[in-house]
Design an enzyme around this catalytic site. Structure first.
Site, PDB file in Angstrom:
ATOM      1  N   ALA A 242       0.842  -1.206   0.000  1.00 16.14           N
ATOM      2  CA  ALA A 242       0.000   0.000   0.000  1.00 16.14           C
ATOM      3  C   ALA A 242       0.869   1.244   0.000  1.00 16.14           C
ATOM      4  CB  ALA A 242      -0.917   0.002   1.223  1.00 16.14           C
ATOM      5  N   GLU A 245       3.892   1.134  -3.821  1.00 11.82           N
ATOM      6  CA  GLU A 245       3.390   1.292  -5.188  1.00 11.82           C
ATOM      7  C   GLU A 245       2.734   2.670  -5.380  1.00 11.82           C
ATOM      8  OE1 GLU A 245       4.231  -0.249  -7.529  1.00 11.82           O
ATOM      9  OE2 GLU A 245       2.816   0.121  -9.139  1.00 11.82           O
ATOM     10  N   SER A 247       3.065   5.562  -3.473  1.00 11.96           N
ATOM     11  CA  SER A 247       3.873   6.785  -3.344  1.00 11.96           C
ATOM     12  C   SER A 247       4.848   6.910  -4.518  1.00 11.96           C
ATOM     13  CB  SER A 247       4.566   6.874  -1.977  1.00 11.96           C
ATOM     14  OG  SER A 247       5.360   5.751  -1.723  1.00 11.96           O
ATOM     15  N   CYS A 357      -6.582   6.986   3.625  1.00 18.62           N
ATOM     16  CA  CYS A 357      -5.193   6.499   3.662  1.00 18.62           C
ATOM     17  C   CYS A 357      -4.452   6.903   4.942  1.00 18.62           C
ATOM     18  CB  CYS A 357      -4.435   7.025   2.450  1.00 18.62           C
ATOM     19  SG  CYS A 357      -2.708   6.497   2.477  1.00 18.62           S
ATOM     20  N   GLU A 366       7.368  12.344   1.079  1.00 12.38           N
ATOM     21  CA  GLU A 366       8.216  11.802   0.000  1.00 12.38           C
ATOM     22  C   GLU A 366       8.098  12.668  -1.256  1.00 12.38           C
ATOM     23  OE1 GLU A 366       7.688   7.647  -1.014  1.00 12.38           O
ATOM     24  OE2 GLU A 366       7.312   7.152   1.072  1.00 12.38           O
TER      25      GLU A 366
HETATM   26  C1  HEM Z   1       0.353   8.795  -2.897  1.00 14.30           C
HETATM   27  C2  HEM Z   1       0.444   7.731  -2.162  1.00 14.30           C
HETATM   28  C3  HEM Z   1      -0.734   6.980  -1.660  1.00 14.30           C
HETATM   29  C4  HEM Z   1      -1.985   6.851  -2.211  1.00 14.30           C
HETATM   30  C5  HEM Z   1      -2.509   7.451  -3.502  1.00 14.30           C
HETATM   31  C6  HEM Z   1      -2.741   5.990  -1.321  1.00 14.30           C
HETATM   32  C7  HEM Z   1      -4.053   5.646  -1.520  1.00 14.30           C
HETATM   33  C8  HEM Z   1      -4.826   4.975  -0.602  1.00 14.30           C
HETATM   34  C9  HEM Z   1      -6.240   4.752  -0.716  1.00 14.30           C
HETATM   35  C10 HEM Z   1      -7.088   5.209  -1.891  1.00 14.30           C
HETATM   36  C11 HEM Z   1      -6.642   4.056   0.370  1.00 14.30           C
HETATM   37  C12 HEM Z   1      -8.062   3.619   0.729  1.00 14.30           C
HETATM   38  C13 HEM Z   1      -8.546   2.404   0.022  1.00 14.30           C
HETATM   39  C14 HEM Z   1     -10.016   2.198   0.257  1.00 14.30           C
HETATM   40  O1  HEM Z   1     -10.768   3.131   0.639  1.00 14.30           O
HETATM   41  O2  HEM Z   1     -10.483   1.073   0.010  1.00 14.30           O
HETATM   42  C15 HEM Z   1      -5.468   3.844   1.177  1.00 14.30           C
HETATM   43  C16 HEM Z   1      -5.460   3.150   2.361  1.00 14.30           C
HETATM   44  C17 HEM Z   1      -4.310   2.779   2.999  1.00 14.30           C
HETATM   45  N1  HEM Z   1      -3.027   3.237   2.725  1.00 14.30           N
HETATM   46 FE1  HEM Z   1      -2.504   4.536   1.309  1.00 14.30          FE
HETATM   47  N2  HEM Z   1      -1.931   5.606  -0.292  1.00 14.30           N
HETATM   48  C18 HEM Z   1      -0.706   6.189  -0.447  1.00 14.30           C
HETATM   49  C19 HEM Z   1       0.391   6.069   0.374  1.00 14.30           C
HETATM   50  C20 HEM Z   1       0.459   5.234   1.450  1.00 14.30           C
HETATM   51  C21 HEM Z   1       1.623   5.035   2.276  1.00 14.30           C
HETATM   52  C22 HEM Z   1       2.961   5.746   2.096  1.00 14.30           C
HETATM   53  C23 HEM Z   1       1.269   4.081   3.196  1.00 14.30           C
HETATM   54  C24 HEM Z   1       2.080   3.480   4.317  1.00 14.30           C
HETATM   55  C25 HEM Z   1       3.326   3.411   4.404  1.00 14.30           C
HETATM   56  C26 HEM Z   1      -0.105   3.710   2.953  1.00 14.30           C
HETATM   57  C27 HEM Z   1      -0.804   2.774   3.661  1.00 14.30           C
HETATM   58  C28 HEM Z   1      -2.163   2.596   3.580  1.00 14.30           C
HETATM   59  C29 HEM Z   1      -2.904   1.692   4.429  1.00 14.30           C
HETATM   60  C30 HEM Z   1      -2.327   0.794   5.517  1.00 14.30           C
HETATM   61  C31 HEM Z   1      -4.259   1.819   4.085  1.00 14.30           C
HETATM   62  C32 HEM Z   1      -5.457   1.126   4.715  1.00 14.30           C
HETATM   63  C33 HEM Z   1      -6.175   2.144   5.565  1.00 14.30           C
HETATM   64  C34 HEM Z   1      -7.460   1.611   6.162  1.00 14.30           C
HETATM   65  O3  HEM Z   1      -8.059   0.702   5.593  1.00 14.30           O
HETATM   66  O4  HEM Z   1      -7.857   2.129   7.223  1.00 14.30           O
HETATM   67  N3  HEM Z   1      -0.569   4.440   1.893  1.00 14.30           N
HETATM   68  N4  HEM Z   1      -4.381   4.420   0.570  1.00 14.30           N
END
Ligand code: HEM
Length: 407
Positions: A242, A245, A247, A357, A366
């Protein structure tokens, strides 16, 4: 309306639309608030407009339904222990709360100098060479340093393996119905190798803890019954995929948008205070995460359509973020859009609601470090290739490489 009697065809996932799915998304928004689609043999509704996407993402009527046994999706991300991105409250909150500890304002502030140092070194080397692949020589090593490196306390010398595993698992996080056998097999092999690697790392953190999130999770697991060992392992895989890919693709897609809109690139150089808000425009305009899935947990109505408990939807967030009902000139890339006194409506690039997120602050750190340093140090930045090739993933939108010349 049923999936088989559709009068509009959702074909955003056809290969010919892969490089530019946005005209298809526009047609979907014009066609209606909900559009039927057959995902393999599962009839689902695609939600292409902003208001309905926001309604589904924030409504308590919607979730994933795996624990209730009602999900129509075959989706292995849900099978990973601890994978709270596919869990519903209250289970979801326990695991999210533990990961949230890594993102307190103090913890986030401590990541800024780390990201700046990594970017400085990478850009220094690129300036000396006079060339840079924004993906492999900047976005990827930066994400490796911050996620497996800083967050999980792993050795960045294993960068090649992290990238290979996370790419195969990220590709495999598309719903299974959209994958071929080879992609499913590669996902399985990558997940097994990755789990083996992190199982060893967890064993090491038990005896030699560091100041990383993984050591903290191991401590929580040892101290009580809040967290199991398979969950700690699953969280490593979830954070790796998550976090990396997405970031990486924010930097790639954002840089591509700037290179294709030189006026906007020039504006960011003149007014570096626009760099931070421009990240929101990048996430709105060409989102690294194109859609997510949800399941009706009760009978409910969205966009005039009556959903029954257990019905599945694809929430097309990348289309919602281009919805002309919400954003004037939605197809225009405008780095000032989120900078005004009345900034634009929140984009759905990081989703909304309980799954918003958790790593968004790290993603911003980043990307801000990468864009700020590159714009400062490379005044002649320009694209060094005629076109770009997209990776096959559908949920994740990202390019294979982005060569630029700096001199
Ligand atoms: C530009 C970078 C990023 C984008 C576009 C992004 C996008 C997203 C999105 C759209 C979701 C929600 C998915 C849903 O509603 O079903 C999400 C959840 C999540 N993201 Fe990101 N993410 C990014 C960076 C990161 C980074 C750097 C981390 C951790 C190191 C991360 C960890 C997570 C995790 C653990 C969730 C689950 C949250 C939950 O279900 O409560 N993401 N992300």
């Amino acid at each position: 309306m049923t999936a088989t009697t559709a009068d509009v065809v959702f074909d955003a996932f056809e290969p010919e639309n892969h490089a530019d799915p946005y005209p298809v998304y526009r047609r979907m928004r014009e066609a209606g608030a909900v559009v039927p689609y057959l995902l393999g043999d599962v009839p689902v509704m695609v939600i292409p407009r902003y208001e309905e996407c926001a309604q589904v993402l924030t409504g308590a009527e919607w979730g994933h339904g795996y624990s209730a046994g009602i999900s129509p999706f075959r989706d292995t991300i849900a099978a990973i222990p601890g994978s709270f991105v596919r869990m519903d409250p209250p289970e979801h909150g326990r695991l999210r709360g533990l990961v949230n500890k890594a993102f307190t304002p103090r913890a986030v502030a401590s990541m800024v100098p780390v990201a700046n140092r990594v970017v400085d070194e990478l850009v220094d080397a690129a300036v000396k060479r006079g060339s840079l692949d924004v993906m492999d020589e900047l976005a990827v090593p930066l994400a490796v340093a911050m996620i497996p490196g800083r967050l999980l306390g792993a050795d960045v010398a294993d960068a090649e393996r992290f990238r290979r595993w996370q790419l195969a698992i990220a590709r495999g996080s598309d719903p299974d119905a959209l994958l071929d056998e080879a992609a499913i097999a590669e996902r399985g092999a990558a997940a097994r190798e990755c789990m083996g690697y992190f199982a060893e790392l967890i064993a090491r953190k038990r005896v030699e803890p560091g100041d990383d999130l993984l050591s903290e999770l191991v401590r929580v697991e040892q101290e009580g019954d809040m967290l199991s060992e398979p969950e700690v392992l699953g969280l490593c895989v979830l954070l790796l995929v998550a976090g990396m890919e997405t970031s990486i693709n924010l930097i790639g897609n954002g840089m591509l948008a700037l290179l294709r809109n030189p006026g906007q690139l020039a504006l960011l150089r003149e007014r570096p205070e626009l760099i931070a808000p421009s990240l929101d425009e990048m996430l709105r305009y060409d989102a690294p995460t194109q859609f997510t899935i949800r399941v009706a947990l009760v009978d409910t109505t969205v966009g005039g359509h009556e959903f029954r408990r257990g019905d599945g939807v694809m929430v097309l967030t990348a289309s919602a973020s281009r919805d002309e009902r919400v954003y004037p000139d939605a197809d225009v890339f405008d780095v000032t859009r989120y900078a005004g006194t009345r900034p634009a409506r929140r984009h759905l690039g990081f989703s909304l609601g309980v799954h918003y997120c958790v790593g968004a602050p790290l993603a911003r750190i980043e990307a801000e470090a990468a864009f700020r340093t590159l714009l400062e140090r490379a005044p002649e930045l320009r694209m060094a290739a005629d076109g770009v090739e997209y990776r096959p993933s559908l949920i994740h939108r990202g390019i294979v490489s982005l060569p630029v010349s700096l001199a």
